[in-house]
Design an enzyme around this catalytic site. Structure first.
Site, PDB file in Angstrom:
ATOM      1  CE  LYS A  11       0.817   1.283   4.464  1.00 34.10           C
ATOM      2  NZ  LYS A  11       1.797   2.411   5.110  1.00 34.10           N
ATOM      3  CG  ASP A 142      -0.955  -0.403   8.012  1.00 30.51           C
ATOM      4  OD1 ASP A 142      -1.836   0.343   8.571  1.00 30.51           O
ATOM      5  OD2 ASP A 142       0.227  -0.304   7.787  1.00 30.51           O
TER       6      ASP A 142
HETATM    7  P1  ATP Z   1       4.013  -0.222   7.855  1.00 28.41           P
HETATM    8  O1  ATP Z   1       4.075   0.505   6.639  1.00 28.41           O
HETATM    9  O2  ATP Z   1       2.844  -1.014   8.123  1.00 28.41           O
HETATM   10  O3  ATP Z   1       4.442   0.824   8.931  1.00 28.41           O
HETATM   11  P2  ATP Z   1       6.646  -1.046   7.116  1.00 28.41           P
HETATM   12  O4  ATP Z   1       6.349  -1.500   5.702  1.00 28.41           O
HETATM   13  O5  ATP Z   1       7.299   0.002   7.290  1.00 28.41           O
HETATM   14  O6  ATP Z   1       5.203  -1.118   7.808  1.00 28.41           O
HETATM   15  P3  ATP Z   1       7.272  -3.990   7.484  1.00 28.41           P
HETATM   16  O7  ATP Z   1       7.947  -4.398   6.188  1.00 28.41           O
HETATM   17  O8  ATP Z   1       5.702  -4.456   7.592  1.00 28.41           O
HETATM   18  O9  ATP Z   1       7.589  -2.389   7.718  1.00 28.41           O
HETATM   19  O10 ATP Z   1       8.024  -4.664   8.570  1.00 28.41           O
HETATM   20  C1  ATP Z   1       8.448  -4.123   9.694  1.00 28.41           C
HETATM   21  C2  ATP Z   1       9.072  -5.001  10.711  1.00 28.41           C
HETATM   22  O11 ATP Z   1       8.177  -6.347  11.170  1.00 28.41           O
HETATM   23  C3  ATP Z   1      10.190  -5.666  10.131  1.00 28.41           C
HETATM   24  O12 ATP Z   1      11.508  -4.831  10.473  1.00 28.41           O
HETATM   25  C4  ATP Z   1      10.471  -6.974  10.447  1.00 28.41           C
HETATM   26  O13 ATP Z   1      11.434  -7.163  11.650  1.00 28.41           O
HETATM   27  C5  ATP Z   1       9.024  -7.352  11.136  1.00 28.41           C
HETATM   28  N1  ATP Z   1       8.287  -8.514  10.402  1.00 28.41           N
HETATM   29  C6  ATP Z   1       7.857  -9.367  11.095  1.00 28.41           C
HETATM   30  N2  ATP Z   1       6.952 -10.155  10.113  1.00 28.41           N
HETATM   31  C7  ATP Z   1       7.188  -9.468   8.866  1.00 28.41           C
HETATM   32  C8  ATP Z   1       7.160  -9.893   7.413  1.00 28.41           C
HETATM   33  N3  ATP Z   1       6.355 -10.971   7.187  1.00 28.41           N
HETATM   34  N4  ATP Z   1       7.402  -9.322   6.491  1.00 28.41           N
HETATM   35  C9  ATP Z   1       8.270  -8.219   6.748  1.00 28.41           C
HETATM   36  N5  ATP Z   1       8.564  -7.766   8.133  1.00 28.41           N
HETATM   37  C10 ATP Z   1       8.219  -8.391   8.991  1.00 28.41           C
END
Ligand code: ATP
Length: 305
Positions: A11, A142
């Site tokens: 997203k 989310d």
């Molecule tokens: P958001 O946009 O919802 O704030 P984000 O995109 O910045 O999130 P994510 O990639 O969702 O961040 O991951 C945040 C943290 O969650 C990662 O640093 C990781 O340690 C942990 N995590 C747990 N499960 C997963 C997964 N399946 N994929 C990615 N990260 C994961």
């Protein structure tokens, strides 16, 4: 059913209005989510070991920084689903990541949504979408949107969703950065900057020009209306993102914004061809690790055909 594969989109936040800090430590938000064609894929199979084991393997984009134990959001979601169904069921989950990790594109939440859809099917539970969305909301705010897809306004922590009809397809370019930004740290920095400036957070409301641009499918107006209250905090923590945003603007993007809590930057283009031109210019400018193009809106987590 022996194995089920689900495709789930990333997203981008078209508007992220961050309101006052609540007693539970979260902020009240208006979060206009838009699902784009950058997908993780998750395959759930019957467990090779005992029937109740849950295992996770991760391949692809930054796989090394994704936990494979009980902290993995897909694993959490599968366990929550099994508990809700009153069944002790297991699965082997294989996640193929294309969504940047800790990139502000909700990749972990996307994988949780994919696990809910895949295990619901693998285990023959037959739970409707609204039940999966309730279970998902407990995993992360989310997750319900990753199940729903399209474009939607999220209120509360982002989990109370109202779908938005859009008048067309929008074309995007994403500049992926080296390393991630921690979402809680970015919110903390946002609070700190506001306090230092003596600013009271306003009650968040959906932007009317943004909603009008979405309804009309007007990319130019949408580019002007993109807004992210977390952007100053993301830029304070990662000043180099300023150069990335400038490079996209210089390349003629209709809008340039940090995606969610960053560090991914999102650029809106007027067409697929325009997106390819902006992508080429961004690559040439050397202001990011890699560049991908995508379009939206796309559906949420679905079983791959
Ligand atoms: P958001 O946009 O919802 O704030 P984000 O995109 O910045 O999130 P994510 O990639 O969702 O961040 O991951 C945040 C943290 O969650 C990662 O640093 C990781 O340690 C942990 N995590 C747990 N499960 C997963 C997964 N399946 N994929 C990615 N990260 C994961």
């Amino acid at each position: 059913m022996i194995e089920v594969t689900v495709r789930v989109p990333a997203k981008v936040n078209l508007q992220l209005a961050v309101g006052p800090l609540r007693d539970d430590g979260f902020h009240d938000l208006v979060n206009v989510f838009h699902a784009v064609s950058l997908f993780d894929e998750l395959t759930a199979s019957e467990p090779a070991a005992s029937a109740e084991t849950l295992t996770v393997r991760v391949e692809g984009e930054s796989a090394g920084s994704v936990p494979t134990g009980e902290d993995n959001l897909a694993s959490k979601a599968a366990r929550a689903l099994a508990a809700r169904a009153g069944a002790s069921r297991g699965a082997d989950l294989l996640i193929r990541k294309a969504i940047p990790v800790a990139g502000g594109m909700a990749g972990g939440s996307a994988d949780a949504a994919a696990a809910l859809v895949a295990c619901n099917e693998l285990w023959g539970l037959g739970l409707p979408l609204e039940n999966l969305m309730e279970i998902g909301a407990d995993i992360g705010s989310d997750v319900p949107f990753a199940l729903l897809g399209g474009t939607a306004v999220g209120r509360g922590k982002g989990e109370l969703l109202t779908p938005v009809e859009t008048g067309g397809t929008f074309h995007w370019v994403f500049a992926l950065a080296d390393g991630g930004l921690s979402t809680p740290k970015v919110y903390g920095e946002c609070d700190r900057l506001r306090e230092a400036a003596g600013e009271e957070a306003a009650w968040p409301i959906a932007s009317e020009p943004l909603m009008a641009a979405l309804h009309e499918g007007d990319a130019k107006a949408l580019g002007l209306a993109l807004v992210n209250d977390l952007q100053p905090a993301a830029l304070a923590l990662r000043p180099s993102l300023g150069r990335t945003l400038d490079a996209g603007r210089d390349a003629g993007a209709l809008g340039a914004i940090v995606s969610g809590s960053g560090p991914t930057c999102a650029f809106l283009a007027g067409s697929g061809t325009h997106a390819a031109e902006v992508a080429l210019a961004l690559t040439g400018a050397g202001v990011c690790r890699s560049v991908v193009t995508a379009s939206g809106p796309v559906p949420g987590a679905v079983v791959a055909g």
